[in-house]
Scaffold this motif. Structure first.
Motif, PDB file in Angstrom:
ATOM      1  N   CYS A  24      -4.176   8.849  -2.836  1.00  0.00           N
ATOM      2  CA  CYS A  24      -3.622   7.493  -2.923  1.00  0.00           C
ATOM      3  C   CYS A  24      -3.080   6.925  -1.620  1.00  0.00           C
ATOM      4  O   CYS A  24      -2.784   5.723  -1.564  1.00  0.00           O
ATOM      5  N   GLU A  25      -2.944   7.723  -0.586  1.00  0.00           N
ATOM      6  CA  GLU A  25      -2.387   7.199   0.657  1.00  0.00           C
ATOM      7  C   GLU A  25      -3.221   6.015   1.159  1.00  0.00           C
ATOM      8  O   GLU A  25      -4.444   6.103   1.300  1.00  0.00           O
ATOM      9  N   GLY A  26      -2.543   4.894   1.431  1.00  0.00           N
ATOM     10  CA  GLY A  26      -3.218   3.712   1.949  1.00  0.00           C
ATOM     11  C   GLY A  26      -3.816   2.801   0.895  1.00  0.00           C
ATOM     12  O   GLY A  26      -4.324   1.722   1.217  1.00  0.00           O
ATOM     13  N   LEU A  27      -3.755   3.209  -0.386  1.00  0.00           N
ATOM     14  CA  LEU A  27      -4.342   2.375  -1.437  1.00  0.00           C
ATOM     15  C   LEU A  27      -3.393   1.250  -1.843  1.00  0.00           C
ATOM     16  O   LEU A  27      -2.175   1.423  -1.876  1.00  0.00           O
ATOM     17  N   SER A  28      -3.965   0.106  -2.178  1.00  0.00           N
ATOM     18  CA  SER A  28      -3.195  -1.003  -2.715  1.00  0.00           C
ATOM     19  C   SER A  28      -3.119  -0.873  -4.230  1.00  0.00           C
ATOM     20  O   SER A  28      -3.758   0.008  -4.827  1.00  0.00           O
ATOM     21  N   ARG A  29      -2.373  -1.766  -4.844  1.00  0.00           N
ATOM     22  CA  ARG A  29      -2.248  -1.746  -6.300  1.00  0.00           C
ATOM     23  C   ARG A  29      -3.607  -1.910  -6.973  1.00  0.00           C
ATOM     24  O   ARG A  29      -3.937  -1.191  -7.916  1.00  0.00           O
ATOM     25  N   GLU A  30      -4.393  -2.843  -6.459  1.00  0.00           N
ATOM     26  CA  GLU A  30      -5.711  -3.068  -7.061  1.00  0.00           C
ATOM     27  C   GLU A  30      -6.613  -1.854  -6.892  1.00  0.00           C
ATOM     28  O   GLU A  30      -7.405  -1.526  -7.785  1.00  0.00           O
ATOM     29  N   ASP A  31      -6.503  -1.185  -5.747  1.00  0.00           N
ATOM     30  CA  ASP A  31      -7.297   0.036  -5.534  1.00  0.00           C
ATOM     31  C   ASP A  31      -6.914   1.109  -6.542  1.00  0.00           C
ATOM     32  O   ASP A  31      -7.775   1.784  -7.120  1.00  0.00           O
ATOM     33  N   VAL A  32      -5.610   1.273  -6.740  1.00  0.00           N
ATOM     34  CA  VAL A  32      -5.142   2.294  -7.686  1.00  0.00           C
ATOM     35  C   VAL A  32      -5.619   1.959  -9.099  1.00  0.00           C
ATOM     36  O   VAL A  32      -6.108   2.824  -9.832  1.00  0.00           O
ATOM     37  N   ARG A  33      -5.493   0.693  -9.484  1.00  0.00           N
ATOM     38  CA  ARG A  33      -5.919   0.278 -10.827  1.00  0.00           C
ATOM     39  C   ARG A  33      -7.429   0.477 -11.007  1.00  0.00           C
ATOM     40  O   ARG A  33      -7.893   0.880 -12.071  1.00  0.00           O
ATOM     41  N   THR A  65       0.849  -1.192   0.000  1.00  0.00           N
ATOM     42  CA  THR A  65       0.000   0.000   0.000  1.00  0.00           C
ATOM     43  C   THR A  65       0.884   1.241   0.000  1.00  0.00           C
ATOM     44  O   THR A  65       2.051   1.194   0.410  1.00  0.00           O
ATOM     45  N   VAL A  66       0.314   2.339  -0.435  1.00  0.00           N
ATOM     46  CA  VAL A  66       1.071   3.584  -0.573  1.00  0.00           C
ATOM     47  C   VAL A  66       1.207   4.282   0.775  1.00  0.00           C
ATOM     48  O   VAL A  66       0.223   4.478   1.488  1.00  0.00           O
ATOM     49  N   ARG A  67       2.452   4.628   1.116  1.00  0.00           N
ATOM     50  CA  ARG A  67       2.682   5.492   2.267  1.00  0.00           C
ATOM     51  C   ARG A  67       2.841   6.939   1.793  1.00  0.00           C
ATOM     52  O   ARG A  67       2.256   7.850   2.363  1.00  0.00           O
ATOM     53  N   ARG A  68       3.649   7.118   0.762  1.00  0.00           N
ATOM     54  CA  ARG A  68       3.860   8.469   0.229  1.00  0.00           C
ATOM     55  C   ARG A  68       4.341   8.387  -1.205  1.00  0.00           C
ATOM     56  O   ARG A  68       4.985   7.414  -1.608  1.00  0.00           O
TER      57      ARG A  68
END
Length: 337
Positions: free
Chosen positions: A184-193, A132-135
């Protein structure tokens, strides 16, 4: 009583042989180890150990050397693994505490483990199933090139360079950086996609194509990659131990292929705090003259992986097992915090 004394004799043979690389005779054991019996009694015990297949005589008129079976009994009868001393632990923690991310701590750890054990050290990266995204950082390299840096919650740092069709100003980059971090903070790859095509339309930023490019790069960098990535250090230690192998080439080939190590790691469970395979116990033909001491780190609902040490069967097992266990414990704390 005879059984316990014979085990003491075996321990003495293993200890002396590990430190001297010379076959061990009864007089050496009697002089260096207070077993309370004569050299003649020790010779009788050695004969019994040899008959049991625990030691052997490499050539006539020589002392005895442990067999794989002897090393196995020695390791299995280690009632306690002596912990690292307080100064050693502090030195390890001080060195590894300087790590800035997961890549850095793995690199430092594998080099340190190789140095402490004087063997080949091997560390498997944690199996990061979900990043998941931190920054996210965005840096302008040239008027038409941006560097996108993603720092994940696990401490990994990934970078991508993207090309822009139009020149992007410093103010635009700053606004984009703030917005994309908020989203995007806290999002996983699938969330971003999943949100890749929706997010650009949900803001007032003019260049939606640039946002799409950045989001695509972020999604790519969140990909966990190969489940089994291994880092090694200390190959020079193995070559210095070449006299312990009839032929060191198969060992080097097996380490280069990494297949045997990955298979061994896959067989370990979280309950295997420290696991030792000795000589012929190793399934890979190239490792039948080697011993592998492995441990597990991570876990506790987080990523789990393994680390280990590869060396000749003539190994200081107690110290090596202690080092592997201590380093595994430190890495577990690092991942937890």
């Amino acid at each position: 009583m005879n059984e316990e004394r014979r085990l003491d004799v075996l321990r003495a043979i293993v200890s002396e042989y590990v430190h001297t690389r010379e076959p061990v005779g009864s007089k050496v054991i009697a002089a260096a180890h207070d077993l309370g019996v004569s050299s003649a009694t020790i010779r009788n015990d050695m004969a019994a150990l040899e008959e049991a297949g625990l030691i052997y005589q490499p050539h006539t008129s020589a002392g005895r050397v442990p067999t794989d079976k002897g090393y196995r009994l020695f390791v299995d009868r280690l009632t306690t693994i002596k912990p690292m001393s307080t100064p050693e632990r502090r030195a390890v923690e001080a060195f590894l505490a300087q790590s800035v991310d997961l890549d850095d701590v793995v690199s430092r750890t594998v080099r340190l483990l190789a140095q402490v054990t004087q063997q080949v050290a091997v560390i498997q990266y944690p199996r990061m199933r979900i990043h998941t995204v931190r920054r996210i950082e965005i840096v302008d390299l040239t008027p038409h090139r941006l560097l996108v840096v993603v720092i994940t919650s696990e401490g990994r740092v990934e970078e991508r360079i993207i090309e822009t069709s139009q020149q992007v100003s410093v103010d635009e980059i700053a606004r984009l950086r703030i917005w994309i971090n908020e989203v995007c903070e806290g999002l996983s790859r699938e969330d971003v996609r999943e949100h890749m095509h929706v997010l650009p339309e949900s803001n007032d930023y003019a260049d939606t194509s640039l946002i799409s490019d950045v989001m695509k790069a972020v999604a790519e960098m969140l990909h966990p990659g190969a489940d089994s990535r291994i880092v090694m250090a200390g190959m020079a230690n193995l070559t210095r131990s070449g006299v312990d192998f009839r032929d060191i080439s198969p060992v080097l080939d097996a380490l280069e292929e990494q297949v045997a190590l990955l298979r061994l790691f896959d067989e370990l469970t979280p309950e295997d705090e420290v696991h030792v395979t000795i000589g012929s116990e190793n399934q890979h033909d190239g490792l039948t003259e080697a011993s592998i001491v492995t441990g597990t780190y991570g876990g506790a609902d987080g990523p789990m992986a393994h680390l280990g040490v590869v060396g000749p069967t003539r190994m200081d097992y107690a110290r090596t097992m202690s080092s592997v266990r201590a380093v595994a414990a430190y890495l577990s704390r690092y991942l937890t915090h």
